[in-house]
Design an enzyme around this catalytic site. Structure first.
Site, short mmCIF file in Angstrom:
data_model
loop_
_atom_site.label_atom_id
_atom_site.label_comp_id
_atom_site.label_asym_id
_atom_site.label_seq_id
_atom_site.Cartn_x
_atom_site.Cartn_y
_atom_site.Cartn_z
N HIS A 1 0.83 -1.20 0.00
CA HIS A 1 0.00 0.00 0.00
C HIS A 1 0.87 1.26 0.00
CE1 HIS A 1 -2.78 2.84 2.30
NE2 HIS A 1 -3.43 2.59 1.17
N ARG A 2 0.81 2.02 -1.08
CA ARG A 2 1.68 3.19 -1.29
C ARG A 2 3.15 2.74 -1.28
NH1 ARG A 2 -1.43 7.50 2.80
NH2 ARG A 2 -3.49 6.59 2.53
N GLU B 1 0.53 -0.63 -4.76
CA GLU B 1 -0.59 0.29 -4.95
C GLU B 1 -0.01 1.69 -4.84
OE1 GLU B 1 -4.01 2.83 -3.26
OE2 GLU B 1 -1.99 2.49 -2.49
N ASP C 1 -1.05 6.15 -5.51
CA ASP C 1 -2.11 7.14 -5.70
C ASP C 1 -1.63 8.20 -6.69
OD1 ASP C 1 -3.80 6.19 -3.34
OD2 ASP C 1 -1.87 6.60 -2.41
N HIS D 1 -0.49 10.90 -2.56
CA HIS D 1 -1.82 10.60 -2.02
C HIS D 1 -2.68 11.83 -1.84
CE1 HIS D 1 -4.83 9.66 1.11
NE2 HIS D 1 -4.87 8.48 0.53
N GLU E 1 -4.30 4.07 -8.35
CA GLU E 1 -5.54 4.64 -7.80
C GLU E 1 -5.66 6.10 -8.21
OE1 GLU E 1 -6.19 4.62 -3.51
OE2 GLU E 1 -7.96 5.87 -3.85
N LYS F 1 -6.76 9.63 -7.94
CA LYS F 1 -7.24 10.57 -6.92
C LYS F 1 -7.68 11.89 -7.56
CE LYS F 1 -6.27 8.41 -2.91
NZ LYS F 1 -7.36 7.78 -2.15
N ASP G 1 0.61 -1.87 4.47
CA ASP G 1 1.84 -1.07 4.59
C ASP G 1 3.02 -1.97 4.98
OD1 ASP G 1 0.11 1.11 4.25
OD2 ASP G 1 -0.04 1.51 6.40
O1 G3P Z 1 -6.53 1.61 -2.82
C1 G3P Z 1 -6.74 1.25 -1.50
C2 G3P Z 1 -6.51 2.41 -0.58
O2 G3P Z 1 -5.29 3.00 -0.92
C3 G3P Z 1 -7.61 3.44 -0.64
O3 G3P Z 1 -7.49 4.44 0.30
O4 G3P Z 1 -6.76 6.66 1.14
O5 G3P Z 1 -5.17 4.77 1.21
O6 G3P Z 1 -5.78 5.81 -0.96
P1 G3P Z 1 -6.24 5.45 0.42
MG MG Z 2 -4.67 4.52 -2.31
#
Ligand code: G3P
Ligand code: MG
Length: 233
Positions: free
Chosen positions: A6-7, A33, A35, A47, A99, A101, A219
């Protein structure tokens, strides 16, 4: 269990940086993943729309120059990478969940994906485009029907995973607090993959495994990989 960093491996490196993505690959995550925001029509991996959240800069992505963004420190001396930089840097070494945004960014994102498909080892199967903005996802699908879509939700819809079917999505991405057995079953009956965010504790990772989800965003990809060993093809 599919492990999405995640990120990037954001527990050990600044989120959404090349360093975090490299650490994710070292941790044997299946995918990263990231953003995407847009600055001066250039998709960048970030993000928050406000720069002060994750960098030493200040201002909103709609009001700053790309040159200024490039001068900023996103942590550990890392810069804010462009989407194109990240796609080229990964070069087919893992899957990439992009993702969206920024508003109305679908054509810009597609241009970067197409560039990477042509100039790197990234393949269309490596790419998964997701967003909470389902209207934007629907527009993206019209532009690029061959690219996989992930429908994000932060709630538990009355009609379970029906919205993802309507979008023609490949996967549905659910919040940890709302996922339940009915949702997983409904999504699977629809042929959708189920990925859950953001799962950082080992107990939650086990719980997601029990629920039968296909993957998690975490994470802590190293922790997840210790629990879920790589399945040899
Ligand atoms: O894509 C899953 C998750 O990343 C969505 O929420 O705020 O972490 O981008 P956020
Ligand atoms: Mg995200």
């Amino acid at each position: 269990m599919f492990i999405w960093a995640h990120r990037g491996a954001s527990s050990i490196a600044p989120e959404n940086t090349i360093k975090a993505f490299e650490q994710a690959i070292q941790a044997q995550a299946d995918g990263i993943e990231l953003d995407v925001q847009v600055v001066e029509n250039i998709p960048v991996v970030l993000h928050d729309a406000w720069l002060q959240q994750t960098t030493n800069g200040i201002g909103h992505v709609t009001q700053v120059a790309f040159g200024y963004l490039q001068s900023l420190d996103a942590g550990d001396g890392q810069s804010v990478p462009t989407l194109r930089d990240v796609l080229m840097h990964i070069n087919g070494r893992c899957k990439i969940n992009i993702e969206l945004k920024a508003a109305d960014c679908e054509a810009l994102i597609l241009a970067d994906i197409e560039y990477a498909l042509e100039h790197s080892a990234v393949t269309a199967d490596d790419i998964l485009v997701s967003s909470f903005n389902h209207r934007m996802l629907a527009r993206f699908a019209k532009l690029a029907p061959a690219i996989r879509l992930g429908a994000l939700t932060a709630n538990l819809p009355l009609s379970l995973a029906e919205f993802a079917t309507e979008l023609g999505a490949w996967s549905v991405h659910c919040a940890r607090d709302f996922i339940d057995q009915d949702f997983v079953q409904d999504a699977h009956q629809r042929g959708l993959k189920v990925f859950v965010y953001t799962i950082n504790h080992a107990e939650d990772m086990e719980k997601m495994h029990q629920l039968g989800v296909d993957g998690i965003f975490t994470d802590y990809p190293t922790r997840a990989r210790q629990l879920f060993s790589v399945v040899e093809p």
